[in-house]
Design a protein around this motif. Sequence first.
Motif, PDB file in Angstrom:
ATOM      1  N   ILE A   1       8.437   5.174 -10.670  1.00  0.00           N
ATOM      2  CA  ILE A   1       8.001   3.795 -10.918  1.00  0.00           C
ATOM      3  C   ILE A   1       6.808   3.454 -10.026  1.00  0.00           C
ATOM      4  O   ILE A   1       5.818   2.878 -10.475  1.00  0.00           O
ATOM      5  CB  ILE A   1       9.168   2.807 -10.691  1.00  0.00           C
ATOM      6  N   LEU A   2       6.898   3.840  -8.754  1.00  0.00           N
ATOM      7  CA  LEU A   2       5.810   3.572  -7.811  1.00  0.00           C
ATOM      8  C   LEU A   2       4.542   4.333  -8.204  1.00  0.00           C
ATOM      9  O   LEU A   2       3.437   3.785  -8.127  1.00  0.00           O
ATOM     10  CB  LEU A   2       6.239   3.939  -6.384  1.00  0.00           C
ATOM     11  N   GLU A   3       4.711   5.578  -8.636  1.00  0.00           N
ATOM     12  CA  GLU A   3       3.549   6.379  -9.066  1.00  0.00           C
ATOM     13  C   GLU A   3       2.816   5.711 -10.224  1.00  0.00           C
ATOM     14  O   GLU A   3       1.589   5.673 -10.253  1.00  0.00           O
ATOM     15  CB  GLU A   3       4.000   7.788  -9.476  1.00  0.00           C
TER      16      GLU A   3
ATOM     17  N   ARG B   1       2.496   2.659 -10.796  1.00  0.00           N
ATOM     18  CA  ARG B   1       1.773   1.494 -10.272  1.00  0.00           C
ATOM     19  C   ARG B   1       0.759   1.886  -9.196  1.00  0.00           C
ATOM     20  O   ARG B   1       0.165   1.027  -8.564  1.00  0.00           O
ATOM     21  CB  ARG B   1       2.765   0.492  -9.673  1.00  0.00           C
ATOM     22  N   SER B   2       0.585   3.191  -8.991  1.00  0.00           N
ATOM     23  CA  SER B   2      -0.354   3.710  -7.979  1.00  0.00           C
ATOM     24  C   SER B   2      -0.033   3.203  -6.575  1.00  0.00           C
ATOM     25  O   SER B   2      -0.924   2.906  -5.786  1.00  0.00           O
ATOM     26  CB  SER B   2      -1.797   3.370  -8.348  1.00  0.00           C
ATOM     27  N   ILE B   3       1.266   3.110  -6.267  1.00  0.00           N
ATOM     28  CA  ILE B   3       1.710   2.733  -4.924  1.00  0.00           C
ATOM     29  C   ILE B   3       2.162   4.005  -4.221  1.00  0.00           C
ATOM     30  O   ILE B   3       3.014   4.739  -4.732  1.00  0.00           O
ATOM     31  CB  ILE B   3       2.858   1.695  -4.977  1.00  0.00           C
ATOM     32  N   ASN B   4       1.577   4.272  -3.072  1.00  0.00           N
ATOM     33  CA  ASN B   4       1.931   5.456  -2.299  1.00  0.00           C
ATOM     34  C   ASN B   4       3.345   5.327  -1.752  1.00  0.00           C
ATOM     35  O   ASN B   4       3.793   4.225  -1.411  1.00  0.00           O
ATOM     36  CB  ASN B   4       0.960   5.646  -1.129  1.00  0.00           C
ATOM     37  N   TYR B   5       4.020   6.448  -1.640  1.00  0.00           N
ATOM     38  CA  TYR B   5       5.349   6.472  -1.031  1.00  0.00           C
ATOM     39  C   TYR B   5       5.485   7.753  -0.238  1.00  0.00           C
ATOM     40  O   TYR B   5       4.744   8.718  -0.438  1.00  0.00           O
ATOM     41  CB  TYR B   5       6.456   6.372  -2.092  1.00  0.00           C
ATOM     42  N   GLU B   6       6.423   7.739   0.690  1.00  0.00           N
ATOM     43  CA  GLU B   6       6.701   8.942   1.455  1.00  0.00           C
ATOM     44  C   GLU B   6       8.151   8.947   1.906  1.00  0.00           C
ATOM     45  O   GLU B   6       8.744   7.899   2.130  1.00  0.00           O
ATOM     46  CB  GLU B   6       5.766   9.074   2.659  1.00  0.00           C
ATOM     47  N   GLU B   7       8.695  10.147   1.988  1.00  0.00           N
ATOM     48  CA  GLU B   7      10.015  10.338   2.571  1.00  0.00           C
ATOM     49  C   GLU B   7       9.769  10.616   4.038  1.00  0.00           C
ATOM     50  O   GLU B   7       9.216  11.662   4.391  1.00  0.00           O
ATOM     51  CB  GLU B   7      10.724  11.534   1.928  1.00  0.00           C
ATOM     52  N   SER B   8      10.128   9.681   4.857  1.00  0.00           N
ATOM     53  CA  SER B   8       9.855   9.816   6.279  1.00  0.00           C
ATOM     54  C   SER B   8      10.789   8.906   7.049  1.00  0.00           C
ATOM     55  O   SER B   8      11.553   8.148   6.461  1.00  0.00           O
ATOM     56  CB  SER B   8       8.393   9.459   6.557  1.00  0.00           C
TER      57      SER B   8
ATOM     58  N   LYS C   1       0.846  -1.201   0.000  1.00  0.00           N
ATOM     59  CA  LYS C   1       0.000   0.000   0.000  1.00  0.00           C
ATOM     60  C   LYS C   1       0.880   1.248   0.000  1.00  0.00           C
ATOM     61  O   LYS C   1       0.496   2.280  -0.529  1.00  0.00           O
ATOM     62  CB  LYS C   1      -0.912   0.034   1.221  1.00  0.00           C
ATOM     63  N   ARG C   2       2.061   1.138   0.644  1.00  0.00           N
ATOM     64  CA  ARG C   2       2.983   2.290   0.669  1.00  0.00           C
ATOM     65  C   ARG C   2       4.417   1.819   0.845  1.00  0.00           C
ATOM     66  O   ARG C   2       4.683   0.723   1.317  1.00  0.00           O
ATOM     67  CB  ARG C   2       2.620   3.252   1.785  1.00  0.00           C
ATOM     68  N   VAL C   3       5.320   2.721   0.449  1.00  0.00           N
ATOM     69  CA  VAL C   3       6.753   2.516   0.608  1.00  0.00           C
ATOM     70  C   VAL C   3       7.291   3.729   1.351  1.00  0.00           C
ATOM     71  O   VAL C   3       6.999   4.870   0.980  1.00  0.00           O
ATOM     72  CB  VAL C   3       7.463   2.360  -0.756  1.00  0.00           C
ATOM     73  N   ILE C   4       8.055   3.472   2.403  1.00  0.00           N
ATOM     74  CA  ILE C   4       8.653   4.556   3.176  1.00  0.00           C
ATOM     75  C   ILE C   4      10.137   4.614   2.831  1.00  0.00           C
ATOM     76  O   ILE C   4      10.856   3.622   2.943  1.00  0.00           O
ATOM     77  CB  ILE C   4       8.477   4.344   4.692  1.00  0.00           C
ATOM     78  N   PHE C   5      10.568   5.793   2.421  1.00  0.00           N
ATOM     79  CA  PHE C   5      11.982   6.045   2.150  1.00  0.00           C
ATOM     80  C   PHE C   5      12.541   6.782   3.363  1.00  0.00           C
ATOM     81  O   PHE C   5      12.241   7.952   3.579  1.00  0.00           O
ATOM     82  CB  PHE C   5      12.153   6.876   0.875  1.00  0.00           C
ATOM     83  N   ASN C   6      13.307   6.076   4.162  1.00  0.00           N
ATOM     84  CA  ASN C   6      13.898   6.654   5.357  1.00  0.00           C
ATOM     85  C   ASN C   6      15.009   7.627   4.970  1.00  0.00           C
ATOM     86  O   ASN C   6      15.495   7.600   3.836  1.00  0.00           O
ATOM     87  CB  ASN C   6      14.427   5.530   6.250  1.00  0.00           C
TER      88      ASN C   6
END
Length: 120
Positions: free
Chosen positions: A98-100, A102-109, A82-87
């Motif tokens: 690439i994630l966008e 595939r409509s996969i949410n991501y966040e820099e957090s 559902k999401r990918v977190i980029f630490n």
Amino acid sequence: MVKKTLVLGASLNTQKYSNKAVKALISKGLDVVALGHKVGFIDKVKVIKAKKIYNNIHTVTIYLNKKFQGQFYNYVLELNPKRVIFNPGTENHEFYKILEKRSINYEESCTLVLLSTDQF
């Protein structure tokens, strides 16, 4: 619903943030799987090296430098989280695109901050 989380870049070194994240996820009662460079255990979680496909991964939290992430693009897409977190230190604009697609949410957090502030 328990959010199953895969820690990508999990380290057996207790000083590494990925190791601390696995322990923090466990302490919050989350289902954790860990993929790292070396096989072993972080508390009760086995760290594996093989790109095993897990069902129902909600979140992939990344602890790999951008230059090492390319070999995991397809793997993460296969997990369909559902999401990918980029630490911090793992930011990767190429992977974001690439994630966008595939409509996969991501966040820099920071996973540790999200957990400590009940925002995970």
